[in-house]
Design a protein around this motif. Structure first.
Motif, PDB file in Angstrom:
ATOM      1  N   SER A  82      73.462   9.631 -51.198  1.00 54.73           N
ATOM      2  CA  SER A  82      72.323   8.935 -50.607  1.00 54.73           C
ATOM      3  C   SER A  82      71.390   8.390 -51.682  1.00 54.73           C
ATOM      4  O   SER A  82      70.885   7.260 -51.570  1.00 54.73           O
ATOM      5  CB  SER A  82      71.558   9.881 -49.678  1.00 54.73           C
ATOM      6  N   THR A  83      71.160   9.170 -52.725  1.00 52.71           N
ATOM      7  CA  THR A  83      70.274   8.719 -53.816  1.00 52.71           C
ATOM      8  C   THR A  83      70.857   7.506 -54.523  1.00 52.71           C
ATOM      9  O   THR A  83      70.157   6.512 -54.768  1.00 52.71           O
ATOM     10  CB  THR A  83      70.044   9.853 -54.825  1.00 52.71           C
ATOM     11  N   LEU A  84      72.143   7.563 -54.866  1.00 52.40           N
ATOM     12  CA  LEU A  84      72.780   6.438 -55.552  1.00 52.40           C
ATOM     13  C   LEU A  84      72.775   5.189 -54.677  1.00 52.40           C
ATOM     14  O   LEU A  84      72.500   4.078 -55.151  1.00 52.40           O
ATOM     15  CB  LEU A  84      74.213   6.813 -55.943  1.00 52.40           C
ATOM     16  N   GLY A  85      73.094   5.361 -53.394  1.00 54.69           N
ATOM     17  CA  GLY A  85      73.132   4.221 -52.492  1.00 54.69           C
ATOM     18  C   GLY A  85      71.770   3.581 -52.305  1.00 54.69           C
ATOM     19  O   GLY A  85      71.625   2.348 -52.375  1.00 54.69           O
ATOM     20  N   ASN A  86      70.750   4.409 -52.088  1.00 57.92           N
ATOM     21  CA  ASN A  86      69.413   3.866 -51.875  1.00 57.92           C
ATOM     22  C   ASN A  86      68.826   3.296 -53.161  1.00 57.92           C
ATOM     23  O   ASN A  86      68.024   2.360 -53.119  1.00 57.92           O
ATOM     24  CB  ASN A  86      68.498   4.949 -51.298  1.00 57.92           C
ATOM     25  N   LEU A  87      69.232   3.839 -54.306  1.00 54.47           N
ATOM     26  CA  LEU A  87      68.778   3.278 -55.580  1.00 54.47           C
ATOM     27  C   LEU A  87      69.381   1.892 -55.798  1.00 54.47           C
ATOM     28  O   LEU A  87      68.696   0.969 -56.277  1.00 54.47           O
ATOM     29  CB  LEU A  87      69.170   4.213 -56.725  1.00 54.47           C
ATOM     30  N   ALA A  88      70.644   1.723 -55.414  1.00 52.63           N
ATOM     31  CA  ALA A  88      71.270   0.400 -55.504  1.00 52.63           C
ATOM     32  C   ALA A  88      70.570  -0.595 -54.587  1.00 52.63           C
ATOM     33  O   ALA A  88      70.336  -1.753 -54.956  1.00 52.63           O
ATOM     34  CB  ALA A  88      72.758   0.496 -55.155  1.00 52.63           C
ATOM     35  N   ALA A 135      59.257   2.811 -35.357  1.00 52.90           N
ATOM     36  CA  ALA A 135      59.921   4.071 -35.022  1.00 52.90           C
ATOM     37  C   ALA A 135      59.864   5.048 -36.188  1.00 52.90           C
ATOM     38  O   ALA A 135      59.731   6.268 -35.992  1.00 52.90           O
ATOM     39  CB  ALA A 135      61.379   3.801 -34.625  1.00 52.90           C
ATOM     40  N   LEU A 136      59.940   4.527 -37.431  1.00 51.22           N
ATOM     41  CA  LEU A 136      59.953   5.402 -38.604  1.00 51.22           C
ATOM     42  C   LEU A 136      58.662   6.190 -38.750  1.00 51.22           C
ATOM     43  O   LEU A 136      58.682   7.363 -39.146  1.00 51.22           O
ATOM     44  CB  LEU A 136      60.207   4.572 -39.861  1.00 51.22           C
ATOM     45  N   VAL A 137      57.520   5.578 -38.431  1.00 46.95           N
ATOM     46  CA  VAL A 137      56.250   6.287 -38.597  1.00 46.95           C
ATOM     47  C   VAL A 137      56.067   7.383 -37.548  1.00 46.95           C
ATOM     48  O   VAL A 137      55.102   8.143 -37.616  1.00 46.95           O
ATOM     49  CB  VAL A 137      55.045   5.324 -38.565  1.00 46.95           C
ATOM     50  N   CYS A 138      56.977   7.479 -36.589  1.00 46.28           N
ATOM     51  CA  CYS A 138      56.938   8.593 -35.632  1.00 46.28           C
ATOM     52  C   CYS A 138      57.545   9.869 -36.215  1.00 46.28           C
ATOM     53  O   CYS A 138      57.347  10.956 -35.663  1.00 46.28           O
ATOM     54  CB  CYS A 138      57.698   8.232 -34.354  1.00 46.28           C
ATOM     55  N   LEU A 245      73.196  12.262 -41.913  1.00 50.41           N
ATOM     56  CA  LEU A 245      71.914  11.877 -41.329  1.00 50.41           C
ATOM     57  C   LEU A 245      70.762  12.649 -41.963  1.00 50.41           C
ATOM     58  O   LEU A 245      69.685  12.099 -42.215  1.00 50.41           O
ATOM     59  CB  LEU A 245      71.930  12.109 -39.816  1.00 50.41           C
ATOM     60  N   GLY A 246      71.004  13.945 -42.249  1.00 50.19           N
ATOM     61  CA  GLY A 246      69.944  14.774 -42.798  1.00 50.19           C
ATOM     62  C   GLY A 246      69.527  14.413 -44.212  1.00 50.19           C
ATOM     63  O   GLY A 246      68.426  14.796 -44.646  1.00 50.19           O
ATOM     64  N   VAL A 247      70.362  13.700 -44.947  1.00 47.31           N
ATOM     65  CA  VAL A 247      70.005  13.311 -46.317  1.00 47.31           C
ATOM     66  C   VAL A 247      69.800  11.803 -46.461  1.00 47.31           C
ATOM     67  O   VAL A 247      69.298  11.345 -47.484  1.00 47.31           O
ATOM     68  CB  VAL A 247      71.079  13.792 -47.329  1.00 47.31           C
ATOM     69  N   ILE A 248      70.185  11.041 -45.442  1.00 46.37           N
ATOM     70  CA  ILE A 248      69.944   9.594 -45.475  1.00 46.37           C
ATOM     71  C   ILE A 248      68.525   9.284 -44.999  1.00 46.37           C
ATOM     72  O   ILE A 248      67.788   8.521 -45.634  1.00 46.37           O
ATOM     73  CB  ILE A 248      70.970   8.844 -44.604  1.00 46.37           C
ATOM     74  N   THR A 249      68.137   9.888 -43.877  1.00 52.08           N
ATOM     75  CA  THR A 249      66.822   9.618 -43.300  1.00 52.08           C
ATOM     76  C   THR A 249      65.683   9.868 -44.279  1.00 52.08           C
ATOM     77  O   THR A 249      64.743   9.060 -44.359  1.00 52.08           O
ATOM     78  CB  THR A 249      66.626  10.446 -42.023  1.00 52.08           C
ATOM     79  N   PRO A 250      65.691  10.974 -45.067  1.00 50.01           N
ATOM     80  CA  PRO A 250      64.577  11.197 -45.999  1.00 50.01           C
ATOM     81  C   PRO A 250      64.413  10.123 -47.066  1.00 50.01           C
ATOM     82  O   PRO A 250      63.324   9.988 -47.631  1.00 50.01           O
ATOM     83  CB  PRO A 250      64.929  12.551 -46.642  1.00 50.01           C
ATOM     84  N   LEU A 251      65.454   9.364 -47.368  1.00 46.98           N
ATOM     85  CA  LEU A 251      65.354   8.322 -48.389  1.00 46.98           C
ATOM     86  C   LEU A 251      65.247   6.923 -47.788  1.00 46.98           C
ATOM     87  O   LEU A 251      65.156   5.936 -48.526  1.00 46.98           O
ATOM     88  CB  LEU A 251      66.558   8.385 -49.332  1.00 46.98           C
ATOM     89  N   ALA A 252      65.284   6.822 -46.460  1.00 51.07           N
ATOM     90  CA  ALA A 252      65.129   5.516 -45.824  1.00 51.07           C
ATOM     91  C   ALA A 252      63.683   5.044 -45.960  1.00 51.07           C
ATOM     92  O   ALA A 252      62.755   5.843 -45.909  1.00 51.07           O
ATOM     93  CB  ALA A 252      65.525   5.602 -44.352  1.00 51.07           C
ATOM     94  N   GLY A 253      63.500   3.768 -46.134  1.00 49.95           N
ATOM     95  CA  GLY A 253      62.155   3.215 -46.274  1.00 49.95           C
ATOM     96  C   GLY A 253      61.822   2.814 -47.692  1.00 49.95           C
ATOM     97  O   GLY A 253      60.649   2.803 -48.076  1.00 49.95           O
ATOM     98  N   GLY A 412      68.088   0.860 -38.091  1.00 50.57           N
ATOM     99  CA  GLY A 412      67.484  -0.467 -38.116  1.00 50.57           C
ATOM    100  C   GLY A 412      67.061  -0.898 -39.507  1.00 50.57           C
ATOM    101  O   GLY A 412      67.215  -2.069 -39.882  1.00 50.57           O
ATOM    102  N   LEU A 413      66.557   0.050 -40.305  1.00 50.53           N
ATOM    103  CA  LEU A 413      66.139  -0.290 -41.658  1.00 50.53           C
ATOM    104  C   LEU A 413      67.318  -0.729 -42.513  1.00 50.53           C
ATOM    105  O   LEU A 413      67.217  -1.709 -43.269  1.00 50.53           O
ATOM    106  CB  LEU A 413      65.426   0.896 -42.309  1.00 50.53           C
ATOM    107  N   TYR A 414      68.448  -0.018 -42.405  1.00 45.46           N
ATOM    108  CA  TYR A 414      69.598  -0.414 -43.222  1.00 45.46           C
ATOM    109  C   TYR A 414      70.151  -1.764 -42.788  1.00 45.46           C
ATOM    110  O   TYR A 414      70.627  -2.539 -43.627  1.00 45.46           O
ATOM    111  CB  TYR A 414      70.677   0.675 -43.183  1.00 45.46           C
TER     112      TYR A 414
END
Length: 515
Positions: A82-88, A135-138, A245-253, A412-414
């Protein structure tokens, strides 16, 4: 002569061509007046980006997804992936942010990169991005509100978890950040720096307490234990992917700080760096936190079936053996996560305001106004806050349905990242000379990095709507896919009825060197 007119929000604009040095940008609408005050500097901007993600704090709250599908090994390698993907993704979007840092972000870039159909693509992009962020700010009010209830269960085991109380707690958690965004906007930068310090300092304190007090699991448990079959998924790849899902959501945004760009000093330089630094800092911190938690966790089944609703509460209690210590350690994670809501509200408010400024929303004239007293898009803020309060009622009817809303925000963000990234790759392959050079450039690594970002975003987007449990029932169904499909259909319908008559694309203005 170029025709000048007065915009609904009180800023003068003129229609005319704006071109980069190499002819990359075509005809746009130029905004003559900077509407929002620039008060965020480099440090507050980096702190904003880091705190907005609140990755290690939310990784603890979403730990159940990984324990249920995949176990310790899936969590460890999942957070690395997740870190590598979101960093890219952050690096790829940073190039675009350095060209034109604007509150509208993705729908601006999609408009200029699209070879054809740019009005519809940018309008569709705007709706998906705005809804996903709403939705994310919820997430923060939901996590914090229900974790408070979980701590009450830990203190009083006879306490019954009632859904309507979760809704009330969500309201209580959200009220102060809304007030801060209205009345204390000028100190938001200082709050971000203080929150950034807490975000960094509280982590080693939490890890130290766990490591000192808890028995240690062997290395094989953390790095090699893969748990499958609990959820009904049997295939190794499916179990791992669904548990992400548990490690993707924390890095979304990763795009959160971009939407504050019109309030950042020297935004073309600061915003791209803030995106990358914020993502990297959060990924490293989340990895360290999850490693510590997995080494220190006690009984697996007890944590997964915790009466508190959160495995992390039981894990911390198992490690410390003390309820007061558990309350303190949980508070160290909840406080920065709560302050992250300040950032999230500010970011999505600017995004919503920008979309309204460009006539993307119904009643855009109303929501595009910047309040002259508080110097913020006050009506857009109230619209976003209303969405939080409205969505919180879903908890009363079904927790599964609300969890789908949370999954929807990430999905939706991705998708909102994929649209401009795909268009950027097409532009690189067909007309690279039309891509202007910004203050941040990946150079020869641009195309490979964009392709890696697209690969990761596509992979994440495919599995996010998957149900966590088989067989699928109405209760455990992941409604993220159908809900996002409805949003997309609504966007298309709004385009047919209203958008194609009102939407002329995003408004832009030239930047001074001092900005």
């Amino acid at each position: 002569m170029q025709e000048e007119m007065e915009m609904k929000s009180g800023s003068a604009v003129r229609s005319g061509p704006v071109r980069s040095g190499n002819g990359g940008y075509e005809s746009v609408t130029v905004r003559e007046k900077q509407q929002l005050e620039r008060y965020l500097n480099f440090f507050s901007s980096v702190a904003f980006s880091a705190c907005l993600l609140a990755t290690w704090e939310s990784a603890g709250g979403s730990l159940q997804a990984g324990l249920y599908n995949g176990g310790p090994a899936a969590i460890v390698y999942g957070i690395i992936l997740s870190t590598l993907g979101n960093l890219a993704i952050a690096c790829s979007l940073a190039e675009l942010a350095s060209l034109h840092p604007t509150a509208g972000a993705q729908y601006h870039w999609s408009y200029f990169l699209a070879p054809r159909g740019r009005r519809f693509i940018s309008f569709f992009q705007g709706w998906v991005t705005v809804f996903s962020w709403a939705a994310l700010v919820c997430i923060a009010p939901y996590f914090i509100g229900t974790q408070i209830q979980g701590l009450v269960v830990l203190a009083y085991p006879e306490y019954e978890l009632v859904r309507w109380r979760s809704t009330l707690l969500m309201w209580a958690v959200a009220i102060i950040p809304v007030g801060i965004n209205i009345f204390a906007r000028r100190i938001l930068g200082a709050i971000e720096v203080a929150a950034g310090i807490m975000h960094v300092v509280f982590l080693p304190v939490t890890i130290a307490v766990l490591v000192i007090l808890a028995p240690r699991n062997p290395n094989e448990y953390v790095w090699e234990t893969f748990v499958g079959g609990l959820s009904g998924w049997e295939n190794f790849g499916a179990v791992f992917s669904v548990g992400l899902l548990g490690v993707i959501t924390p890095l979304a945004g990763v795009d959160g700080v971009i939407h504050m760009a019109e309030e950042v000093k020297n935004a073309k330089v600061v915003v791209p760096r803030s995106m990358i630094y914020g993502t990297l800092i959060n990924g490293v911190m989340a990895f360290g936190y999850l490693i510590a938690v997995l080494y220190c966790m006690g009984d697996y089944v007890e944590a997964l079936t915790s009466a508190t609703g959160y495995p992390i509460i039981t894990i911390v209690y198992q490690a410390t053996g003390s309820k007061p210590a558990t309350y303190v350690l949980m508070a160290l994670g909840m406080l920065p996560g709560w302050i992250a809501l300040f950032n999230g509200l500010a970011s999505v408010t600017r995004l919503t305001w920008a979309f309204a400024r460009d006539n993307g929303l119904p009643f855009s004239d109303f929501f595009a106004r910047v309040d002259p007293t508080y110097k913020i898009p006050l009506r857009a803020l109230f619209l976003v806050a209303s969405c939080i309060f409205a969505l919180s009622f879903i908890v009363i009817g079904s927790t599964a349905a609300f969890n789908a809303i949370l999954s929807l925000s990430t999905l939706g963000l991705y998708i909102s990242y994929l649209i401009p990234l795909v268009l950027l790759v097409v532009k690189r392959l067909t007309a690279p000379q039309d891509i202007p050079q910004g203050t941040f450039s990946l150079g020869k690594l641009g195309l490979p990095m964009n392709l890696v970002a697209i690969l990761f975003a596509t992979y994440f987007a495919i599995f996010l709507p998957f149900p966590s449990t088989l067989p699928v029932t109405a209760e455990n169904m992941n409604y993220a896919g159908p809900v996002l499909g409805f949003v997309m259909l609504f966007a298309c319908g709004d385009w047919i009825v209203r958008g194609r008559h009102k939407w002329e694309g995003p408004t832009m203005r030239p930047y001074d060197r001092t900005e």
